[in-house]
Design an enzyme around this catalytic site. Structure first.
Site, PDB file in Angstrom:
ATOM      1  CE  LYS A  21      -1.214  -0.077   4.975  1.00 46.48           C
ATOM      2  NZ  LYS A  21       0.080  -0.569   5.154  1.00 46.48           N
ATOM      3  NE  ARG A  96      -1.325   0.155  11.332  1.00 46.55           N
ATOM      4  CZ  ARG A  96      -0.381   0.399  10.485  1.00 46.55           C
ATOM      5  NH1 ARG A  96      -0.746   1.768   9.943  1.00 46.55           N
ATOM      6  NH2 ARG A  96       0.606  -0.314  10.143  1.00 46.55           N
ATOM      7  NE  ARG A 133       8.129  -3.537   4.567  1.00 44.62           N
ATOM      8  CZ  ARG A 133       6.977  -3.205   4.868  1.00 44.62           C
ATOM      9  NH1 ARG A 133       6.116  -2.437   4.210  1.00 44.62           N
ATOM     10  NH2 ARG A 133       7.073  -3.283   6.220  1.00 44.62           N
ATOM     11  NE  ARG A 160       9.128  -1.117   8.882  1.00 46.63           N
ATOM     12  CZ  ARG A 160       7.819  -0.274   8.294  1.00 46.63           C
ATOM     13  NH1 ARG A 160       7.297   0.004   7.330  1.00 46.63           N
ATOM     14  NH2 ARG A 160       6.684  -0.732   9.323  1.00 46.63           N
ATOM     15  NE  ARG A 171       4.328  -4.387  10.866  1.00 46.08           N
ATOM     16  CZ  ARG A 171       5.634  -3.959  10.026  1.00 46.08           C
ATOM     17  NH1 ARG A 171       6.585  -5.081   9.728  1.00 46.08           N
ATOM     18  NH2 ARG A 171       5.418  -3.337   9.019  1.00 46.08           N
TER      19      ARG A 171
HETATM   20  P1  AMP Z   1       3.470   1.547   8.650  1.00 45.97           P
HETATM   21  O1  AMP Z   1       5.077   2.004   8.577  1.00 45.97           O
HETATM   22  O2  AMP Z   1       2.275   1.911   8.511  1.00 45.97           O
HETATM   23  O3  AMP Z   1       3.671  -0.188   8.939  1.00 45.97           O
HETATM   24  O4  AMP Z   1       3.655   1.904  10.857  1.00 45.97           O
HETATM   25  C1  AMP Z   1       4.657   1.161  10.977  1.00 45.97           C
HETATM   26  C2  AMP Z   1       4.211   1.269  12.716  1.00 45.97           C
HETATM   27  O5  AMP Z   1       3.711   2.465  13.771  1.00 45.97           O
HETATM   28  C3  AMP Z   1       2.777  -0.260  13.444  1.00 45.97           C
HETATM   29  O6  AMP Z   1       3.501  -1.032  13.367  1.00 45.97           O
HETATM   30  C4  AMP Z   1       2.476   1.048  14.487  1.00 45.97           C
HETATM   31  O7  AMP Z   1       3.561   0.932  15.310  1.00 45.97           O
HETATM   32  C5  AMP Z   1       2.702   1.878  14.168  1.00 45.97           C
HETATM   33  N1  AMP Z   1       1.300   3.007  14.029  1.00 45.97           N
HETATM   34  C6  AMP Z   1       1.305   3.232  12.322  1.00 45.97           C
HETATM   35  N2  AMP Z   1      -0.032   4.293  11.448  1.00 45.97           N
HETATM   36  C7  AMP Z   1      -0.515   3.580  12.679  1.00 45.97           C
HETATM   37  C8  AMP Z   1      -1.979   3.608  13.224  1.00 45.97           C
HETATM   38  N3  AMP Z   1      -2.847   4.348  12.362  1.00 45.97           N
HETATM   39  N4  AMP Z   1      -2.551   3.478  14.260  1.00 45.97           N
HETATM   40  C9  AMP Z   1      -1.250   3.001  15.386  1.00 45.97           C
HETATM   41  N5  AMP Z   1      -0.539   2.649  14.981  1.00 45.97           N
HETATM   42  C10 AMP Z   1       0.101   2.838  14.391  1.00 45.97           C
END
Ligand code: AMP
Length: 220
Positions: A21, A96, A133, A160, A171
């Site tokens: 995404k 989320r 990744r 990452r 996750r």
């Molecule tokens: P992502 O890059 O979108 O996979 O986000 C990395 C991490 O940031 C996630 O595993 C969460 O710990 C935190 N995170 C990002 N967006 C959100 C959200 N909308 N709500 C809660 N935690 C978030």
């Protein structure tokens, strides 16, 4: 306000970690000249900069769990107040949870279509993609598969810190638990579309554009 006669393109991208995404959101946003807003990127930048937000979010992110709704709603509210979102935006990683989705609805008038696109990818493909990744070790930018340096700053690519196998499992568990109910919440709307994410980048991008066009009209 958006330009007169120009429909604001407001897109929410849903999809499990590794669904692509981020890549698709970036590509779509660029093609429309609108910002991609990634809450993960905002948090990672805050962690790197050591701001109060970064200090509050760091441990939760490293454990692969969700940062609190209260913090995230504050982050997105602040971001959506900036002028560059007037012609639209693509949200990547927010909402989320159902609570976050309800807060997002309350930020806009009812007349504005919010297009929700869910990118679907089977779990075994997700796990494989996440293991492979890479992001930039300098600026955190997501790397295009197959390249070996950052396209933005030329920095070295690294995994990452939350893409290790154990954390990936957590996750994905968190995703199925919190974010799948969100898919159900949105799927009742007539502005919801799902796209098959287990295809080439180009095919997913074409399906995504067509999905958005099928809601708001205009070119795919
Ligand atoms: P992502 O890059 O979108 O996979 O986000 C990395 C991490 O940031 C996630 O595993 C969460 O710990 C935190 N995170 C990002 N967006 C959100 C959200 N909308 N709500 C809660 N935690 C978030």
């Amino acid at each position: 306000m958006a330009d007169a006669g120009r429909v604001a393109v407001r897109v929410v991208m849903l999809g499990a970690p590794g669904a692509g995404k981020g890549t698709q959101a970036e590509r779509f946003a660029k093609s429309r000249g609108i910002p991609r807003i990634s809450t993960g990127d905002i948090l990672r930048e805050a962690v790197q900069a050591g701001t109060p937000l970064g200090r509050a979010a760091r441990a939760t992110m490293e454990a692969g769990r969700l940062v609190s709704d209260e913090i995230m709603i504050g982050v997105i509210k602040e971001r959506l107040e900036k002028k560059d979102v007037d012609a639209g935006f693509v949200l990547d990683g927010f909402p989320r949870t159902v609570v976050q989705a309800e807060a997002l609805d309350a930020m806009f008038d009812k007349g504005t279509p919010l297009v929700i696109v869910d990118i679907e990818v089977p779990e075994d493909v997700l796990v494989k993609r996440l293991a492979e990744r890479r992001i930039c070790g300098n600026c955190g930018w997501g790397a295009t598969p197959g390249v070996n340096a950052c396209a933005r700053c030329g920095g070295p690519l690294v995994q990452r810190s939350d893409d290790g196998e154990e954390i990936v499992r957590e996750r994905l568990r968190v995703y199925w638990r919190n974010t799948q109910p969100l898919v159900e919440f949105y799927s009742r709307r007539d502005t919801f579309r799902s796209v098959d994410g287990d295809q080439t980048l180009e095919s997913v991008a074409a399906d995504l554009s067509a999905a958005v066009a099928s809601v708001i009209g205009g070119r795919p």
